[in-house]
Design a protein around this motif. Structure first.
Motif, PDB file in Angstrom:
ATOM      1  N   LEU A  70     -12.876  -0.881   7.359  1.00  0.00           N
ATOM      2  CA  LEU A  70     -13.569  -1.948   6.631  1.00  0.00           C
ATOM      3  C   LEU A  70     -13.905  -1.505   5.199  1.00  0.00           C
ATOM      4  N   ALA A  71     -14.413  -0.281   5.056  1.00  0.00           N
ATOM      5  CA  ALA A  71     -14.782   0.238   3.735  1.00  0.00           C
ATOM      6  C   ALA A  71     -13.574   0.237   2.803  1.00  0.00           C
ATOM      7  N   GLN A  72     -12.417   0.631   3.362  1.00  0.00           N
ATOM      8  CA  GLN A  72     -11.178   0.636   2.589  1.00  0.00           C
ATOM      9  C   GLN A  72     -10.801  -0.783   2.141  1.00  0.00           C
ATOM     10  N   ARG A  73     -10.941  -1.747   3.071  1.00  0.00           N
ATOM     11  CA  ARG A  73     -10.623  -3.137   2.737  1.00  0.00           C
ATOM     12  C   ARG A  73     -11.555  -3.655   1.644  1.00  0.00           C
ATOM     13  N   LEU A  74     -12.831  -3.280   1.745  1.00  0.00           N
ATOM     14  CA  LEU A  74     -13.812  -3.755   0.756  1.00  0.00           C
ATOM     15  C   LEU A  74     -13.442  -3.291  -0.645  1.00  0.00           C
ATOM     16  N   SER A  75     -12.914  -2.067  -0.737  1.00  0.00           N
ATOM     17  CA  SER A  75     -12.593  -1.542  -2.071  1.00  0.00           C
ATOM     18  C   SER A  75     -11.242  -2.044  -2.565  1.00  0.00           C
ATOM     19  N   SER A  76     -10.299  -2.348  -1.640  1.00  0.00           N
ATOM     20  CA  SER A  76      -8.943  -2.701  -2.089  1.00  0.00           C
ATOM     21  C   SER A  76      -8.712  -4.216  -2.192  1.00  0.00           C
ATOM     22  N   GLU A  77      -9.452  -5.025  -1.429  1.00  0.00           N
ATOM     23  CA  GLU A  77      -9.183  -6.463  -1.432  1.00  0.00           C
ATOM     24  C   GLU A  77     -10.178  -7.228  -2.298  1.00  0.00           C
ATOM     25  N   ALA A  78      -9.778  -8.447  -2.660  1.00  0.00           N
ATOM     26  CA  ALA A  78     -10.679  -9.281  -3.466  1.00  0.00           C
ATOM     27  C   ALA A  78     -11.559 -10.103  -2.519  1.00  0.00           C
ATOM     28  N   ILE A  79     -12.658  -9.504  -2.102  1.00  0.00           N
ATOM     29  CA  ILE A  79     -13.571 -10.202  -1.188  1.00  0.00           C
ATOM     30  C   ILE A  79     -14.803 -10.644  -1.965  1.00  0.00           C
ATOM     31  N   GLN A  80     -15.113 -11.958  -1.884  1.00  0.00           N
ATOM     32  CA  GLN A  80     -16.281 -12.458  -2.615  1.00  0.00           C
ATOM     33  C   GLN A  80     -17.559 -12.405  -1.793  1.00  0.00           C
ATOM     34  N   GLU A  81     -17.415 -12.650  -0.476  1.00  0.00           N
ATOM     35  CA  GLU A  81     -18.621 -12.678   0.345  1.00  0.00           C
ATOM     36  C   GLU A  81     -18.356 -12.133   1.738  1.00  0.00           C
ATOM     37  N   HIS A 122     -20.472  -3.628  -4.250  1.00  0.00           N
ATOM     38  CA  HIS A 122     -20.913  -4.765  -5.081  1.00  0.00           C
ATOM     39  C   HIS A 122     -20.357  -6.095  -4.586  1.00  0.00           C
ATOM     40  N   ILE A 123     -20.461  -6.332  -3.281  1.00  0.00           N
ATOM     41  CA  ILE A 123     -19.994  -7.603  -2.707  1.00  0.00           C
ATOM     42  C   ILE A 123     -21.197  -8.344  -2.152  1.00  0.00           C
ATOM     43  N   LYS A 124     -21.252  -9.657  -2.430  1.00  0.00           N
ATOM     44  CA  LYS A 124     -22.342 -10.485  -1.926  1.00  0.00           C
ATOM     45  C   LYS A 124     -22.298 -10.488  -0.397  1.00  0.00           C
ATOM     46  N   THR A 125     -23.457 -10.348   0.233  1.00  0.00           N
ATOM     47  CA  THR A 125     -23.502 -10.263   1.691  1.00  0.00           C
ATOM     48  C   THR A 125     -24.527 -11.239   2.230  1.00  0.00           C
ATOM     49  N   SER A 126     -24.190 -11.935   3.318  1.00  0.00           N
ATOM     50  CA  SER A 126     -25.166 -12.821   3.951  1.00  0.00           C
ATOM     51  C   SER A 126     -25.217 -12.556   5.451  1.00  0.00           C
TER      52      SER A 126
END
Lengths: 202, 202
Positions: A128-139, A165-169
């Protein structure tokens, strides 16, 4: 009296199913052998097939036969920029049935549980951490169960997302629709008050 | 959202088990694929083995792997001259666990039910009639279920036994041990009164 070995083995094997104890297993075994022999053969084949074919989606870790699951392969969902974190494939099904969410998922296949030796890597948080850094995830929407372990897991992932630095809910807790306030527990009612929404005047 | 075909087929196949609906089947399928793959393989093998090997005892019709079941093959039981008529192999197990009965059994694998097209020959009463005339049986104990169909079946067999001049008994109906009179139904309490036993004075 001893049952014959094949029946005993079948009763033992049926106990692997969740919620099935010795008595239910015995009833199932007799029912299958007395009246459902074709169903039993079909079940045996389905089990073998499923164990052979079903693996995990490379992207979201859910159970699937192909390298990428239907949801992860969907172009509109890939462009949504939303990622919903759930504990199990059954949670994905439940959320899909609401029809409210059109993004992708990440299935932990469990939750953090240090006492049982389940750490971040066992539930795929390195992936997941890898995906967060490599993909364009807004939320990121945290939809883990509202249990102690689920909350701890959500907390851990929120920290990962903060670093990226990704918005989280977090999905809302509150009074279930159709429920009665009288029977709702304190914690839920507390959440329902703290999460109250202002009704806009016209 | 569509689950992959192998998972769908597994969920369908699991619904053959008694007491398992769509929700339980889904839970079982996910549990097996997520955490119990070895158990699932073992279950598939046990099902195949049991369906292949397990047939009916030539004498008493119960489920067994050999031509004659352990109880029918037991010399002391053969000489007991007692024959207990039950509906299912599970009933045999239940009676064996009491340790009160040392005779043989005849398992009907069902009960008379004309509405469902189940007649005397479907529950092996032709085989039973033959055994009554050819074997030295002193007593028949009717242990069919105390339901309408079970009572009708018991009645039919009692008539067969009367024609063969064999003593016939029915297991006692009455208040269950550990039960409370307040919660016992009328019919049972009626049986408990009509079947009362005189307490012998010293």
């Amino acid at each position: 009296m001893q049952l014959s070995p094949a029946i005993q083995e079948l009763i033992q094997a049926l106990k692997v199913l969740p919620g099935v104890g010795p008595k239910s297993a015995q009833r199932m075994a007799f029912q299958l052998l007395e009246r459902q022999r074709e169903g039993a053969q079909r079940l045996a084949q389905a089990l073998t097939q499923a164990v052979e074919k079903v693996g995990h989606c490379n992207d979201c870790r859910t159970l699937t036969e192909s390298p990428q699951c239907v949801i992860c392969a969907h172009p509109a969902r890939q462009q949504s920029g939303m990622l919903c974190i759930v504990e199990t494939p059954a949670d994905v099904l439940a959320i899909e049935q609401t029809g409210q969410y059109q993004g992708r998922y990440f299935v932990l296949m469990g939750h953090l549980s240090p006492l049982d030796g389940i750490g971040p890597e066992d539930i795929g948080l390195d992936v997941l951490a890898q995906r967060l850094s490599s993909e364009a995830i807004q939320e990121i929407i945290l939809a883990t169960n509202p249990t102690v372990e689920g909350e701890a897991t959500a907390h851990y992932i929120a920290e990962l997302a903060r670093q990226a630095h990704i918005k989280t809910s977090r999905i809302a807790h509150g009074v279930p629709v159709g429920g009665e306030l009288e029977y709702v527990d304190q914690a839920t009612l507390g959440h329902a008050f703290s999460g109250r929404k202002i009704i806009e005047a016209n």
